[in-house]
Design a protein around this motif. Structure first.
Motif, PDB file in Angstrom:
ATOM      1  N   VAL A 303       0.825  -1.117  -0.016  1.00  8.51           N
ATOM      2  CA  VAL A 303      -0.125   0.240   0.021  1.00  8.51           C
ATOM      3  C   VAL A 303       0.896   1.189  -0.041  1.00  8.51           C
ATOM      4  N   THR A 304       1.818   1.129   0.905  1.00  5.29           N
ATOM      5  CA  THR A 304       2.790   2.524   0.967  1.00  5.29           C
ATOM      6  C   THR A 304       3.296   2.816  -0.433  1.00  5.29           C
ATOM      7  N   THR A 305       3.962   1.567  -1.007  1.00  7.81           N
ATOM      8  CA  THR A 305       4.777   1.742  -2.228  1.00  7.81           C
ATOM      9  C   THR A 305       3.684   2.099  -3.367  1.00  7.81           C
ATOM     10  N   ILE A 306       2.586   1.452  -3.252  1.00  5.26           N
ATOM     11  CA  ILE A 306       1.866   2.102  -4.556  1.00  5.26           C
ATOM     12  C   ILE A 306       1.124   3.801  -4.232  1.00  5.26           C
ATOM     13  N   LEU A 307       0.793   3.893  -3.055  1.00  8.85           N
ATOM     14  CA  LEU A 307       0.414   5.268  -2.678  1.00  8.85           C
ATOM     15  C   LEU A 307       1.559   6.551  -2.315  1.00  8.85           C
ATOM     16  N   GLU A 308       2.604   6.056  -2.511  1.00  6.34           N
ATOM     17  CA  GLU A 308       3.688   7.219  -2.253  1.00  6.34           C
ATOM     18  C   GLU A 308       3.516   8.032  -3.364  1.00  6.34           C
ATOM     19  N   GLU A 309       4.486   9.206  -3.259  1.00  5.59           N
ATOM     20  CA  GLU A 309       4.235  10.359  -4.060  1.00  5.59           C
ATOM     21  C   GLU A 309       4.547   9.916  -5.367  1.00  5.59           C
ATOM     22  N   PRO A 310       4.083  10.333  -6.359  1.00  9.98           N
ATOM     23  CA  PRO A 310       4.390  10.077  -7.926  1.00  9.98           C
ATOM     24  C   PRO A 310       5.774  10.433  -8.362  1.00  9.98           C
ATOM     25  N   LYS A 311       6.527   9.961  -9.043  1.00  8.79           N
ATOM     26  CA  LYS A 311       7.920  10.242  -9.317  1.00  8.79           C
ATOM     27  C   LYS A 311       8.085  10.736 -10.759  1.00  8.79           C
ATOM     28  N   SER A 312       6.802  11.179 -11.473  1.00  4.99           N
ATOM     29  CA  SER A 312       6.921  11.917 -12.609  1.00  4.99           C
ATOM     30  C   SER A 312       5.458  12.397 -12.823  1.00  4.99           C
ATOM     31  N   LEU A 313       5.405  13.371 -13.829  1.00  2.00           N
ATOM     32  CA  LEU A 313       4.321  14.042 -14.323  1.00  2.00           C
ATOM     33  C   LEU A 313       3.276  12.904 -14.925  1.00  2.00           C
ATOM     34  N   GLU A 314       3.690  12.121 -15.693  1.00  2.00           N
ATOM     35  CA  GLU A 314       2.747  11.222 -16.246  1.00  2.00           C
ATOM     36  C   GLU A 314       2.234  10.355 -14.998  1.00  2.00           C
ATOM     37  N   GLU A 315       3.017  10.025 -14.253  1.00  2.00           N
ATOM     38  CA  GLU A 315       2.414   9.223 -13.000  1.00  2.00           C
ATOM     39  C   GLU A 315       1.651   9.701 -12.328  1.00  2.00           C
ATOM     40  N   TYR A 316       1.687  11.156 -12.069  1.00  2.00           N
ATOM     41  CA  TYR A 316       0.724  12.015 -11.146  1.00  2.00           C
ATOM     42  C   TYR A 316      -0.719  11.756 -12.042  1.00  2.00           C
ATOM     43  N   LEU A 317      -0.533  12.182 -13.280  1.00  2.00           N
ATOM     44  CA  LEU A 317      -1.770  12.065 -14.195  1.00  2.00           C
ATOM     45  C   LEU A 317      -2.350  10.760 -14.214  1.00  2.00           C
ATOM     46  N   MET A 318      -1.792   9.816 -14.361  1.00  2.00           N
ATOM     47  CA  MET A 318      -2.408   8.371 -14.284  1.00  2.00           C
ATOM     48  C   MET A 318      -3.109   8.361 -12.965  1.00  2.00           C
ATOM     49  N   ARG A 319      -2.847   8.770 -11.947  1.00  2.00           N
ATOM     50  CA  ARG A 319      -3.536   8.577 -10.635  1.00  2.00           C
ATOM     51  C   ARG A 319      -4.811   9.177 -10.349  1.00  2.00           C
ATOM     52  N   ILE A 320      -4.848  10.396 -11.371  1.00  2.00           N
ATOM     53  CA  ILE A 320      -6.216  11.264 -11.269  1.00  2.00           C
ATOM     54  C   ILE A 320      -7.492  10.071 -11.522  1.00  2.00           C
ATOM     55  N   PRO A 321      -8.594  10.236 -10.789  1.00  2.51           N
ATOM     56  CA  PRO A 321      -9.667   9.428 -11.196  1.00  2.51           C
ATOM     57  C   PRO A 321     -10.234  10.036 -12.623  1.00  2.51           C
ATOM     58  N   LYS A 322     -10.520   8.921 -13.526  1.00  2.28           N
ATOM     59  CA  LYS A 322     -11.032   9.452 -14.839  1.00  2.28           C
ATOM     60  C   LYS A 322     -12.040  10.375 -14.844  1.00  2.28           C
ATOM     61  N   ASP A 323     -12.894  10.621 -13.792  1.00  2.00           N
ATOM     62  CA  ASP A 323     -13.866  11.638 -13.983  1.00  2.00           C
ATOM     63  C   ASP A 323     -13.349  13.060 -13.787  1.00  2.00           C
ATOM     64  N   TYR A 324     -12.158  13.045 -13.217  1.00  2.00           N
ATOM     65  CA  TYR A 324     -11.676  14.424 -13.058  1.00  2.00           C
ATOM     66  C   TYR A 324     -10.521  14.730 -13.762  1.00  2.00           C
ATOM     67  N   LYS A 325     -10.069  13.666 -14.602  1.00  2.00           N
ATOM     68  CA  LYS A 325      -8.655  13.886 -15.380  1.00  2.00           C
ATOM     69  C   LYS A 325      -8.849  15.095 -16.335  1.00  2.00           C
ATOM     70  N   ASP A 326      -9.884  15.330 -16.856  1.00  2.00           N
ATOM     71  CA  ASP A 326      -9.950  16.473 -17.886  1.00  2.00           C
ATOM     72  C   ASP A 326      -9.645  17.713 -17.188  1.00  2.00           C
ATOM     73  N   LEU A 327      -9.919  18.153 -16.066  1.00  2.00           N
ATOM     74  CA  LEU A 327      -9.852  19.116 -15.155  1.00  2.00           C
ATOM     75  C   LEU A 327      -8.388  19.263 -14.740  1.00  2.00           C
ATOM     76  N   VAL A 328      -7.829  18.270 -14.336  1.00  2.00           N
ATOM     77  CA  VAL A 328      -6.242  18.477 -14.052  1.00  2.00           C
ATOM     78  C   VAL A 328      -5.337  18.766 -15.230  1.00  2.00           C
ATOM     79  N   GLU A 329      -5.702  18.007 -16.297  1.00  2.00           N
ATOM     80  CA  GLU A 329      -4.956  18.026 -17.581  1.00  2.00           C
ATOM     81  C   GLU A 329      -5.108  19.757 -18.139  1.00  2.00           C
ATOM     82  N   ALA A 330      -6.294  20.080 -18.087  1.00  3.54           N
ATOM     83  CA  ALA A 330      -6.562  21.549 -18.316  1.00  3.54           C
ATOM     84  C   ALA A 330      -5.505  22.446 -17.481  1.00  3.54           C
ATOM     85  N   ILE A 331      -5.604  22.294 -16.237  1.00  2.00           N
ATOM     86  CA  ILE A 331      -4.744  22.971 -15.347  1.00  2.00           C
ATOM     87  C   ILE A 331      -3.257  23.020 -15.666  1.00  2.00           C
TER      88      ILE A 331
END
Length: 398
Positions: A303-331
């Motif tokens: 759990v700790t390994t999976i939920l630790e801070e993303p190591k790249s922008l791509e990994e950060y965006l992959m973690r965003i729930p799909k219903d919210y992804k367009d908002l984060v990508e816009a920002i």
């Protein structure tokens, strides 16, 4: 082979699917089999029994942060009234315009269109009911709280049981104070004169509830019950995990929480701070990622390994729930990570402002975005570093 494809991700754990994907249990057909009952559910059942058995009329509020199960409780009340051949008006508040909100309430009373119904509607117009209502809903200055409430009582009295259920009432916070007073005065008068066998209930987040209570205490004094939802206990979280997993098991196991360990569930409960929706988000993401790597069992280290801070922008965006992804990508891509207002984001993604506002605040609560005192939104500092390293251009290039 076609059949095996159903289990390609989760077969390693003897599961046919990820049971934590549906965050809102009201969207699940046999919700009773997976719902974790708390004290509030027992008390709501007693209220329904009182209304159905003794034709009592009861007004109540359900207060709690986003993701605590407010909608589900309102839907439970709606189902109980409808099962007893009553009329339940359920309105998800999506406006700060009291004219539209009141119109939505009355529109919910309209039966499906048919020749008979059109005839009756025309007859109602001739009798003056609709004309009178439309005049009062043409302008806030024409809004007659008492008269509107009496019209609503008149219509609801036609049913053996009835309910007026308002969800996400915090969305009318942006209305002018005078208009809020007019609307709550309408509700107050409706509660004062509501038919026998009637439930009035609304759901709201704590911050808005406090504001409304301050503006119009006379209305809140009329409420018979105030239910303040509490976080799930650790024991309730274990029950949630067991019930959800049991729905999709295709292989017997002696351990009802397998593939998770007790320590993993304890950590997820702690990280989710007892919020059911947040806990489900973590469970869904952890199980999904663990299945890809075939981690077995899923312990607190996994759990700790999976939920630790993303190591790249791509990994950060992959973690965003799909219903919210367009908002984060816009920002990220249109506003270089912010700060940016919800109105700017709404215009960019071409979605309603209040819907975007709610989703951005949910992303702040989940830790994917940061809010500032001016009401703007931006990415966290660790994501800012990715932007400064030029990872946006790299992703665009790909």
């Amino acid at each position: 082979m076609e059949g095996l494809k159903l289990y390609q991700s989760y077969e390693v754990y003897g599961l046919s699917a990820n049971p934590f994907e549906q965050l809102a249990s009201e969207g699940i057909s046999d919700v009773e089999s997976i719902h974790v009952y708390q004290e509030v559910d027992m008390r709501l059942q007693m209220i329904v029994s009182e209304v159905i058995g003794n034709k009592s009329s009861i007004a109540l509020s359900i207060v709690g942060p986003l993701g605590m199960g407010k909608t589900q409780r309102l839907k439970t009340l709606m189902k109980a009234i409808e099962e007893n051949k009553g009329k339940a008006i359920y309105v998800k508040v999506d406006t700060n315009d009291i004219l539209k909100l009141t119109r939505d309430i009355f529109y919910a009373l309209r039966p499906p269109k048919s020749r008979t119904n059109i005839f009756l509607e025309n007859l109602s117009k001739k009798l003056g009911f609709i004309d009178r209502l439309e005049k009062m809903l043409s302008d806030p200055k024409e809004y007659k709280s008492r008269d509107i409430a009496e019209l609503l009582v008149e219509q609801m009295s036609k049913y053996p049981y009835c309910a007026l259920l308002l969800d996400e009432l915090e969305n009318m916070q942006g209305a002018r104070e005078q208009e809020k007073i007019q609307f709550f005065e309408m509700l107050r008068h409706f509660i004062s004169t509501m038919p026998k066998g009637c439930i009035v209930a609304f759901a709201c987040v704590p911050e808005a509830y406090e504001e409304y209570s301050r503006i119009f205490p006379a209305f809140f004094m009329r409420l018979h019950y105030e239910f303040k939802l509490r976080p799930m206990s650790l024991e309730e979280t274990f029950e949630l995990v067991k019930k959800r997993l049991n729905r999709v098991r295709i292989r017997d196991t002696d351990d009802p929480i397998y593939p998770f360990t007790e320590e993993a569930i304890k950590l997820i409960h702690q990280l989710g701070k007892g919020n059911p929706r947040q806990i489900l988000r973590f469970l869904h993401y952890v199980l999904s990622e663990a299945a890809k790597h075939k981690f077995d069992p899923i312990d607190d280290y996994v759990v700790t390994t999976i939920l630790e801070e993303p190591k790249s922008l791509e990994e950060y965006l992959m973690r965003i729930p799909k219903d919210y992804k367009d908002l984060v990508e816009a920002i990220v891509f249109e506003f270089n990570g912010g700060p940016v207002s919800y109105i700017q984001v709404a215009k960019t993604v071409k979605k309603p402002g209040m819907q975007v506002y709610d989703k951005l605040n949910e992303l702040v609560r989940l830790g994917f975005l940061v809010g500032d005192p001016k009401g703007n939104y931006k990415v966290p500092d660790y994501v800012r570093k990715f932007l400064e390293e030029g990872q946006v251009e790299k992703l665009k290039g790909e």
